[in-house]
Design a protein around this motif. Sequence first.
Motif, PDB file in Angstrom:
ATOM      1  N   ALA A  39       4.757   1.238  -0.276  1.00  0.00           N
ATOM      2  CA  ALA A  39       5.726   1.713  -1.587  1.00  0.00           C
ATOM      3  C   ALA A  39       6.754   3.416  -0.672  1.00  0.00           C
ATOM      4  O   ALA A  39       7.495   3.545  -1.279  1.00  0.00           O
ATOM      5  N   ASP A  40       6.282   3.577   0.023  1.00  0.00           N
ATOM      6  CA  ASP A  40       6.723   5.223   0.844  1.00  0.00           C
ATOM      7  C   ASP A  40       8.295   4.519   1.490  1.00  0.00           C
ATOM      8  O   ASP A  40       9.213   5.149   1.459  1.00  0.00           O
ATOM      9  N   VAL A  91       2.136   6.246  -7.669  1.00  0.00           N
ATOM     10  CA  VAL A  91       4.007   5.955  -7.131  1.00  0.00           C
ATOM     11  C   VAL A  91       4.757   6.658  -8.048  1.00  0.00           C
ATOM     12  O   VAL A  91       5.003   5.882  -9.292  1.00  0.00           O
ATOM     13  N   ASP A  92       5.721   7.046  -7.491  1.00  0.00           N
ATOM     14  CA  ASP A  92       6.780   7.765  -7.972  1.00  0.00           C
ATOM     15  C   ASP A  92       7.728   6.711  -8.802  1.00  0.00           C
ATOM     16  O   ASP A  92       9.089   6.649  -7.443  1.00  0.00           O
ATOM     17  N   LEU A 147      -2.125   4.042  -6.987  1.00  0.00           N
ATOM     18  CA  LEU A 147      -1.935   4.757  -5.875  1.00  0.00           C
ATOM     19  C   LEU A 147      -0.980   5.876  -6.531  1.00  0.00           C
ATOM     20  O   LEU A 147      -0.448   7.195  -5.528  1.00  0.00           O
ATOM     21  N   ASP A 198       1.351  -1.223   0.450  1.00  0.00           N
ATOM     22  CA  ASP A 198      -0.216   0.253   0.055  1.00  0.00           C
ATOM     23  C   ASP A 198       0.748   1.123  -0.413  1.00  0.00           C
ATOM     24  O   ASP A 198       2.241   0.896   0.098  1.00  0.00           O
ATOM     25  N   THR A 199       0.260   2.420  -0.034  1.00  0.00           N
ATOM     26  CA  THR A 199       0.780   4.450   0.398  1.00  0.00           C
ATOM     27  C   THR A 199       2.985   4.180   1.563  1.00  0.00           C
ATOM     28  O   THR A 199       2.973   4.104   1.227  1.00  0.00           O
ATOM     29  N   GLY A 200       1.682   3.045   2.142  1.00  0.00           N
ATOM     30  CA  GLY A 200       2.704   3.402   3.430  1.00  0.00           C
ATOM     31  C   GLY A 200       4.209   2.305   2.798  1.00  0.00           C
ATOM     32  O   GLY A 200       5.317   2.463   3.243  1.00  0.00           O
ATOM     33  N   THR A 237      -1.631  -2.183  -8.042  1.00  0.00           N
ATOM     34  CA  THR A 237      -2.223  -0.573  -7.292  1.00  0.00           C
ATOM     35  C   THR A 237      -1.526   0.358  -6.960  1.00  0.00           C
ATOM     36  O   THR A 237      -1.633   1.387  -6.799  1.00  0.00           O
ATOM     37  N   MET A 238      -0.231   0.982  -7.370  1.00  0.00           N
ATOM     38  CA  MET A 238       1.442   1.474  -7.422  1.00  0.00           C
ATOM     39  C   MET A 238       1.194   1.912  -8.727  1.00  0.00           C
ATOM     40  O   MET A 238       1.438   3.237  -8.169  1.00  0.00           O
TER      41      MET A 238
END
Lengths: 125, 303, 139
Positions: free
Chosen positions: B237-238, B272-273, B270, B233-235, B266-267
């Motif tokens: 990915a971060d 995600v770069d 979201l 998830d974003t977490g 998902t990425m």
Amino acid sequence: MRSGNPIPILRIKDTLLVTVEVDLHDRLAEAFQADMLATIERQGAAGLVIDISGLDIVDSYVARVLAETARMTSLMGAETVIVGMRPEVAATLVRMGYTMSGVRTALDVDAGLGLLSRGHGSSSA
Amino acid sequence: MDFMVALKLDERELSIRRAFVGLHDEDLQRLASLRPIAEKHTSEVIEDFYRVLLSQEETRAMFPDPATLERAKRAQYEYFMGLFAGRCDLDYAADRLRVGTTHERIGLAPKWYIGAYTRYLWFLHHRLHDEIPSPEEREAAFESVHKMVTFDMTLAIDTYIAAYLDSLDRHRAAIRELSTPVIAVHEGVLLLPLVGALDAKRSERVMEAVLLRVVEEQARVVILDIAGVPVVDTGVADHLLKTTAAVRLLGAQTVLTGISASVARTMVQLGVDVSTMHTKSRLADGIQLALSIVGKTIQEVAG
Amino acid sequence: MQPAPRTLSVERLPIRDERDVVVVRSRVRELAETLGFDPFAAAAVTTAASELARNAWCHGHGGHAVLEQISDGTRKGIRAAFCDQGPGIADMRHALEGGSTGQSLGLGLSGSRRLVDDLAIETARPRGTAVTIVKWARY
């Protein structure tokens, strides 16, 4: 601390090597930056390696000074690489949100010189 | 370990515990007045009790020589007599906790501690019955003793629990260490297969382990394989992006592998770069890319 | 309500100029070493201290730092408070989220928060701010 030249600058052919070993607090940081730019203006250089392996703490101020200096010297034609960042320094910077993207990096002086001699390398990637 | 602080035992906590058990100042006064009776009988009770301890193999082993036995009996005497000191303040609690700490350290399990105390309670009950003629006084005396013993036992049990939790914490830390294996697959190429959930704390440890190995091995490429990470998830990915950024500050590149179709979906959704890292679906492709970065290639061997 | 961690040692250092910022930073580093912090935790708390001490000097018109070694019974840690006489942080949430009310004020604060276990701000308008951070040693 000798006035006017607090951080020694070495020359290896057309590449400059500077080793930062002392805490870069404000006046010293300004002098460092001015010194670098003046030297390149005076002598010219195709590359610059900034070795920060001696820094165990790099806060946002120092990070900014380093990144700015690297960009300035690059503008003046000296490809600049920052090398020797300690693992704990890298971890702290990214946790704060500082990635110093746009500044080239390498593991150590050797790797930095190698990068410059190859003429390419990981920049903002 | 400082149990007073671990149990958060301050004036407020003390009064809460006393209130719960119903231990009031008049109980303490009554206990103080019972001291002569206790003095008269405690030694006998302790002898009785140790007879039982020595008859059981498990507990007999704790008293290998007469000197140790004598010391234990004397300590026990002081402990039981402490019930009749007429006070229940922070000093008293600290005293009791010190004893509890010793018990835990020498391996005296809760069952022995509780068994001992309960036996003592009943021995005393019978003696009080003999020594105090008035039924009301007897009842009151026994109630006060009971409350005090309960207060003590609660503290002791809490000590055991605190010690176990502390040990658990340390084991958890050790497991965390073991679960971030960084593998040097080739000169200058590291591989970290991430398995299991990646929470903030774990991600931090992973990043630190990777960074240390990059310096140690003078690595130029780090392969992060996330095939074993259940949720991206974003977490997560971060965390991956942060690790990539940190690895770059040490002059190395990151290759993210094990990206399934759903993770890719998902990425992107979201936002995600991933421009800062190389990405591959299969680990084999990631290894090939990593090798090419360090100037190597995998070749077919003829014949 | 939990009792506050116990203070094992406390010292107060002035923050008047850039040299004081370095002194405070060095002292925090020493404390981290004394308490057996691993290099990552030591770098984190020292950098946060550097950020906040610099803030107190730059934006806060000077002040002082209070450094403590603390214990909660199971672990030891550092608590550092940075107090200045500055204009105060008008919009605290804004600053914490990374917005800037001054040049580097915003990032310094929100960045520091990610480096420590606890960060609390007390502001006294019209002037004065105290930022307190806590970092525990970890296994």
